[in-house]
Structure formats: C-alpha cells, structure tokens
Design a protein around this motif. Structure first.
Motif, PDB file in Angstrom:
ATOM      1  N   ASP A  56      10.048  66.574  41.242  1.00 11.31           N
ATOM      2  CA  ASP A  56      10.016  66.675  39.781  1.00 11.31           C
ATOM      3  C   ASP A  56      10.352  65.340  39.148  1.00 11.31           C
ATOM      4  O   ASP A  56      11.274  64.679  39.572  1.00 11.31           O
ATOM      5  CB  ASP A  56      11.046  67.692  39.290  1.00 11.31           C
ATOM      6  CG  ASP A  56      10.472  69.082  39.180  1.00 11.31           C
ATOM      7  OD1 ASP A  56      11.265  69.989  38.951  1.00 11.31           O
ATOM      8  OD2 ASP A  56       9.254  69.239  39.295  1.00 11.31           O
ATOM      9  N   ARG A  57       9.639  64.963  38.164  1.00 13.14           N
ATOM     10  CA  ARG A  57       9.960  63.774  37.372  1.00 13.14           C
ATOM     11  C   ARG A  57      10.457  64.255  36.021  1.00 13.14           C
ATOM     12  O   ARG A  57       9.816  65.072  35.373  1.00 13.14           O
ATOM     13  CB  ARG A  57       8.734  62.904  37.160  1.00 13.14           C
ATOM     14  CG  ARG A  57       8.117  62.453  38.448  1.00 13.14           C
ATOM     15  CD  ARG A  57       8.452  61.020  38.662  1.00 13.14           C
ATOM     16  NE  ARG A  57       7.710  60.552  39.807  1.00 13.14           N
ATOM     17  CZ  ARG A  57       8.270  59.862  40.767  1.00 13.14           C
ATOM     18  NH1 ARG A  57       9.544  59.564  40.715  1.00 13.14           N
ATOM     19  NH2 ARG A  57       7.569  59.469  41.792  1.00 13.14           N
ATOM     20  N   TYR A  58      11.578  63.761  35.553  1.00  9.45           N
ATOM     21  CA  TYR A  58      12.078  64.160  34.247  1.00  9.45           C
ATOM     22  C   TYR A  58      12.466  62.983  33.434  1.00  9.45           C
ATOM     23  O   TYR A  58      12.499  61.904  33.780  1.00  9.45           O
ATOM     24  CB  TYR A  58      13.277  65.102  34.317  1.00  9.45           C
ATOM     25  CG  TYR A  58      14.141  64.972  35.499  1.00  9.45           C
ATOM     26  CD1 TYR A  58      15.130  64.014  35.543  1.00  9.45           C
ATOM     27  CD2 TYR A  58      13.971  65.801  36.584  1.00  9.45           C
ATOM     28  CE1 TYR A  58      15.944  63.900  36.637  1.00  9.45           C
ATOM     29  CE2 TYR A  58      14.786  65.682  37.680  1.00  9.45           C
ATOM     30  CZ  TYR A  58      15.768  64.740  37.695  1.00  9.45           C
ATOM     31  OH  TYR A  58      16.569  64.649  38.777  1.00  9.45           O
ATOM     32  N   ARG A  79      18.344  72.982  32.784  1.00 11.95           N
ATOM     33  CA  ARG A  79      18.233  73.236  34.221  1.00 11.95           C
ATOM     34  C   ARG A  79      19.606  73.295  34.887  1.00 11.95           C
ATOM     35  O   ARG A  79      19.711  73.438  36.090  1.00 11.95           O
ATOM     36  CB  ARG A  79      17.366  72.155  34.866  1.00 11.95           C
ATOM     37  CG  ARG A  79      15.918  72.283  34.405  1.00 11.95           C
ATOM     38  CD  ARG A  79      15.008  71.318  35.065  1.00 11.95           C
ATOM     39  NE  ARG A  79      14.995  71.496  36.501  1.00 11.95           N
ATOM     40  CZ  ARG A  79      14.430  70.646  37.339  1.00 11.95           C
ATOM     41  NH1 ARG A  79      13.851  69.573  36.872  1.00 11.95           N
ATOM     42  NH2 ARG A  79      14.464  70.852  38.629  1.00 11.95           N
ATOM     43  N   ILE A 123      19.364  67.777  31.530  1.00  6.72           N
ATOM     44  CA  ILE A 123      17.975  67.884  31.981  1.00  6.72           C
ATOM     45  C   ILE A 123      17.446  69.270  31.625  1.00  6.72           C
ATOM     46  O   ILE A 123      18.083  70.278  31.884  1.00  6.72           O
ATOM     47  CB  ILE A 123      17.870  67.623  33.498  1.00  6.72           C
ATOM     48  CG1 ILE A 123      18.454  66.265  33.851  1.00  6.72           C
ATOM     49  CG2 ILE A 123      16.416  67.736  33.961  1.00  6.72           C
ATOM     50  CD1 ILE A 123      17.834  65.101  33.122  1.00  6.72           C
ATOM     51  N   ARG A 124      16.266  69.277  31.015  1.00  3.93           N
ATOM     52  CA  ARG A 124      15.659  70.527  30.551  1.00  3.93           C
ATOM     53  C   ARG A 124      14.326  70.767  31.244  1.00  3.93           C
ATOM     54  O   ARG A 124      13.624  69.822  31.613  1.00  3.93           O
ATOM     55  CB  ARG A 124      15.450  70.484  29.044  1.00  3.93           C
ATOM     56  CG  ARG A 124      16.755  70.260  28.301  1.00  3.93           C
ATOM     57  CD  ARG A 124      16.668  70.685  26.864  1.00  3.93           C
ATOM     58  NE  ARG A 124      17.986  70.706  26.269  1.00  3.93           N
ATOM     59  CZ  ARG A 124      18.835  71.728  26.343  1.00  3.93           C
ATOM     60  NH1 ARG A 124      18.486  72.799  26.983  1.00  3.93           N
ATOM     61  NH2 ARG A 124      20.019  71.662  25.780  1.00  3.93           N
ATOM     62  N   ASP A 125      13.975  72.024  31.387  1.00  6.74           N
ATOM     63  CA  ASP A 125      12.688  72.409  31.945  1.00  6.74           C
ATOM     64  C   ASP A 125      11.588  71.990  30.975  1.00  6.74           C
ATOM     65  O   ASP A 125      11.702  72.223  29.769  1.00  6.74           O
ATOM     66  CB  ASP A 125      12.660  73.929  32.160  1.00  6.74           C
ATOM     67  CG  ASP A 125      11.380  74.388  32.808  1.00  6.74           C
ATOM     68  OD1 ASP A 125      10.399  74.634  32.063  1.00  6.74           O
ATOM     69  OD2 ASP A 125      11.351  74.503  34.046  1.00  6.74           O
ATOM     70  N   ARG A 126      10.546  71.390  31.495  1.00  4.94           N
ATOM     71  CA  ARG A 126       9.463  70.899  30.637  1.00  4.94           C
ATOM     72  C   ARG A 126       8.739  72.011  29.899  1.00  4.94           C
ATOM     73  O   ARG A 126       8.322  71.854  28.765  1.00  4.94           O
ATOM     74  CB  ARG A 126       8.428  70.140  31.473  1.00  4.94           C
ATOM     75  CG  ARG A 126       8.852  68.769  31.819  1.00  4.94           C
ATOM     76  CD  ARG A 126       7.727  68.054  32.537  1.00  4.94           C
ATOM     77  NE  ARG A 126       8.333  67.373  33.661  1.00  4.94           N
ATOM     78  CZ  ARG A 126       7.770  67.166  34.816  1.00  4.94           C
ATOM     79  NH1 ARG A 126       6.562  67.570  35.038  1.00  4.94           N
ATOM     80  NH2 ARG A 126       8.389  66.526  35.760  1.00  4.94           N
ATOM     81  N   GLU A 127       8.555  73.137  30.575  1.00  2.00           N
ATOM     82  CA  GLU A 127       7.772  74.210  29.973  1.00  2.00           C
ATOM     83  C   GLU A 127       8.579  75.070  29.009  1.00  2.00           C
ATOM     84  O   GLU A 127       8.107  75.415  27.945  1.00  2.00           O
ATOM     85  CB  GLU A 127       7.175  75.083  31.075  1.00  2.00           C
ATOM     86  CG  GLU A 127       6.156  74.346  31.912  1.00  2.00           C
ATOM     87  CD  GLU A 127       5.603  75.201  33.031  1.00  2.00           C
ATOM     88  OE1 GLU A 127       5.754  76.436  32.977  1.00  2.00           O
ATOM     89  OE2 GLU A 127       5.027  74.634  33.966  1.00  2.00           O
ATOM     90  N   THR A 128       9.801  75.433  29.391  1.00  2.00           N
ATOM     91  CA  THR A 128      10.587  76.363  28.581  1.00  2.00           C
ATOM     92  C   THR A 128      11.570  75.663  27.651  1.00  2.00           C
ATOM     93  O   THR A 128      12.025  76.254  26.681  1.00  2.00           O
ATOM     94  CB  THR A 128      11.383  77.326  29.471  1.00  2.00           C
ATOM     95  OG1 THR A 128      12.356  76.581  30.218  1.00  2.00           O
ATOM     96  CG2 THR A 128      10.459  78.085  30.414  1.00  2.00           C
ATOM     97  N   GLY A 129      11.942  74.422  27.954  1.00  2.00           N
ATOM     98  CA  GLY A 129      12.939  73.711  27.168  1.00  2.00           C
ATOM     99  C   GLY A 129      14.368  74.136  27.475  1.00  2.00           C
ATOM    100  O   GLY A 129      15.312  73.607  26.916  1.00  2.00           O
TER     101      GLY A 129
END
Length: 139
Positions: A137-139, A44, A35-41
């Motif tokens: 959070d939705r990922y 997590r 799972i990755r942060d949406r903004e920074t890539g």
C-alpha cells in the motif's frame, strides 16, 4: 535530523490534530498524520509523528508507549525505513501474469491444476496463502 515515530493501535476517532496535541507534550512536532483508508476515509488505526529533535522523539517513546490515548493503549516506536526499490504491486508466482494474477487467484495456471475460489489446489490439496505482504500500500 528528523525522527519519524510509528504510532499503532489508535482509536478510530483520533485525528491529525489530536495526535499532534498529544505528542507536543514531549517537544516540537514537525508533522502528525493518522493514516486513512483511501476508499472509505476511515482511520486505519495507526499514524506517524515526526520530531526534528531525536531526544524529544525518545522522550515521546518513553512517555507514551503502552499508554492510554483516546480510550486505547497505543504503541509508539521509531518508524522503520521503507524500501522504495519495490514498485508496489508484484504478482505472485514464478511466471508473472499467467491467466490469472501469478497463478493462485482463482484461475488455472496450467502448472498446479485448477483452483477453487479459496486458493485450494483441487488436484494436490495444496493451499496458498495471501498475506498482507503480497501487496504494498502507498499512502
């Protein structure tokens, strides 16, 4: 019946492919995702691995939980079912949106008095906490 495993404490350098390769030692992996942060890539620090066979999933838990992977001691367990009935962001407070987001995000909700920048109630000295459970959070 597929079984999804939660994998925590991953190294920042772990990617989907290295996660898949490590877990394939225990059986056929349907899916492996970090799972990755949406903004920074950036990672997590956790991910999910899905097996089609419950016995293989149990073997992966037994073989990899509390073991070293990419320089970190990872945690592996069955992923809990997610309750999709809640629709994401929910404002805090009793009245929904009231001047600020649910009374307590720095605005004045006319009930508890003015708040300073960190959530302290200036009139009564009360403090509200803003934990991770306040949003979804939705990922």
């Amino acid at each position: 019946m597929s079984v999804k495993l939660f994998v925590g404490s991953l190294s920042w350098g772990t990617d989907n492919e290295s996660l898949r390769q490590r877990f394939e030692e225990f059986g056929q992996v349907e899916d492996a995702v970090v799972i990755r942060d949406r903004e920074t890539g950036r990672s997590r620090g956790f991910g999910f691995v899905t097996y089609s066979n419950p016995e293989e999933a149990d073997a992966a838990i037994a073989g990899l939980n509390e073991q070293e992977f990419d320089g970190r001691t990872i945690k592996v367990d069955r992923a809990s079912q997610r309750d999709n009935s809640s629709g994401g962001f929910r404002p805090r407070g009793r009245g929904g949106f009231r001047g600020s987001f649910g009374g307590g995000y720095g605005g004045n909700n006319n009930r508890d008095g003015p708040r300073d920048y960190n959530g302290d109630n200036q009139r009564e000295g009360q403090r509200e906490s803003y934990g991770r459970s306040d949003y979804n959070d939705r990922y």
